[in-house]
Scaffold this motif. Structure first.
Motif, PDB file in Angstrom:
ATOM      1  N   VAL A  31       0.837  -1.200   0.000  1.00 44.64           N
ATOM      2  CA  VAL A  31       0.000   0.000   0.000  1.00 44.64           C
ATOM      3  C   VAL A  31       0.873   1.251   0.000  1.00 44.64           C
ATOM      4  CG1 VAL A  31      -1.962  -1.087   1.141  1.00 44.64           C
ATOM      5  CG2 VAL A  31      -0.220  -0.006   2.524  1.00 44.64           C
ATOM      6  N   GLY A  32       0.320   2.327  -0.570  1.00 40.26           N
ATOM      7  CA  GLY A  32       0.979   3.625  -0.542  1.00 40.26           C
ATOM      8  C   GLY A  32       2.439   3.595  -0.936  1.00 40.26           C
ATOM      9  N   ASN A  33       3.257   4.260  -0.156  1.00 40.94           N
ATOM     10  CA  ASN A  33       4.703   4.336  -0.383  1.00 40.94           C
ATOM     11  C   ASN A  33       5.438   3.243   0.369  1.00 40.94           C
ATOM     12  OD1 ASN A  33       4.960   6.390  -2.162  1.00 40.94           O
ATOM     13  ND2 ASN A  33       5.239   7.980  -0.630  1.00 40.94           N
ATOM     14  N   SER A  34       4.958   2.029   0.248  1.00 36.40           N
ATOM     15  CA  SER A  34       5.589   0.933   1.011  1.00 36.40           C
ATOM     16  C   SER A  34       5.987  -0.201   0.079  1.00 36.40           C
ATOM     17  CB  SER A  34       4.641   0.428   2.093  1.00 36.40           C
ATOM     18  OG  SER A  34       3.475  -0.128   1.507  1.00 36.40           O
ATOM     19  N   TRP A  48       7.918  -2.013   4.364  1.00 36.48           N
ATOM     20  CA  TRP A  48       6.920  -2.593   3.473  1.00 36.48           C
ATOM     21  C   TRP A  48       5.674  -2.839   4.297  1.00 36.48           C
ATOM     22  CZ3 TRP A  48       4.990  -7.670   4.311  1.00 36.48           C
ATOM     23  CH2 TRP A  48       3.987  -8.036   3.425  1.00 36.48           C
ATOM     24  N   GLU A  49       4.522  -2.488   3.732  1.00 42.41           N
ATOM     25  CA  GLU A  49       3.242  -2.749   4.381  1.00 42.41           C
ATOM     26  C   GLU A  49       2.316  -3.406   3.386  1.00 42.41           C
ATOM     27  OE1 GLU A  49      -0.441  -0.488   6.705  1.00 42.41           O
ATOM     28  OE2 GLU A  49       1.086   0.703   5.670  1.00 42.41           O
ATOM     29  N   SER A  50       1.649  -4.469   3.821  1.00 44.09           N
ATOM     30  CA  SER A  50       0.706  -5.185   2.963  1.00 44.09           C
ATOM     31  C   SER A  50      -0.647  -4.467   2.945  1.00 44.09           C
ATOM     32  CB  SER A  50       0.508  -6.616   3.468  1.00 44.09           C
ATOM     33  OG  SER A  50      -0.270  -6.633   4.658  1.00 44.09           O
ATOM     34  N   ALA A  51      -1.517  -4.912   2.059  1.00 41.60           N
ATOM     35  CA  ALA A  51      -2.898  -4.414   2.027  1.00 41.60           C
ATOM     36  C   ALA A  51      -3.568  -4.735   3.363  1.00 41.60           C
ATOM     37  CB  ALA A  51      -3.662  -5.059   0.871  1.00 41.60           C
TER      38      ALA A  51
END
Length: 168
Positions: A31-34, A48-51
């Protein structure tokens, strides 16, 4: 050597080191800037970030093809630096073909934070397969995902010793 002189002899460093930094990385979502690459960039200032909508997510790193060695990497350790939205339950899996994955570690009660896991495996790909979130309202979030081994495509960092000019 002339008599009375001492010569220091040091063996080559053969300890495991981070072989995942800067390697190709893939994730089930972000998501986003990840961007998933932030999980293996060597910086805790990125992540890093998941949905947010799915409990099952994954991220894996391609350690590269080791043509010189004619075999896959020997993996000695995996470390995680989780944000507050960590995986409460996950598996570490390895593969040589990105299709068939084998479990090498299972955590069914992760506490988040920094994890340092001694894992032994031989593989090209290392995946974190997450199935339960610590914070249901968000996605999974990793500052760093590091795989340790020896003689990777990513070469051992050179230790030039103490910086004698620092603060002079």
């Amino acid at each position: 050597l002339p008599a009375g002189q001492i010569q220091n002899v040091m063996a080559a460093d053969d300890s495991p080191y981070v072989i995942s930094t800067g390697r190709m990385v893939y994730a089930s979502s972000s998501v986003g800037n990840s961007d998933p690459a932030y999980a293996v960039d060597g910086s805790t200032g990125t992540r890093w970030e998941s949905a947010w909508n799915d409990n099952t997510e994954w991220i894996y790193v391609d350690l590269g093809k080791v043509t010189d060695l004619g075999k896959n990497y020997t993996i000695n350790k995996v470390t995680f630096n989780w944000e507050a939205s960590y995986a409460k339950e996950y598996k570490i899996q390895v593969s040589n073909d990105e299709e068939n994955w084998s479990d090498v570690y299972v955590n069914s009660d992760c506490k988040g934070g920094n994890e340092d896991l001694n894992i032994t495996a031989n593989a090209r790909y290392v995946r974190v397969y997450m199935t339960k979130k610590a914070l249901e309202a968000y996605g999974y979030s990793l500052y760093e995902f590091e795989v340790y081994g020896k003689d990777g495509v990513t070469k051992r960092p050179v230790d030039y010793g103490e910086n004698l000019a620092l603060n002079k």
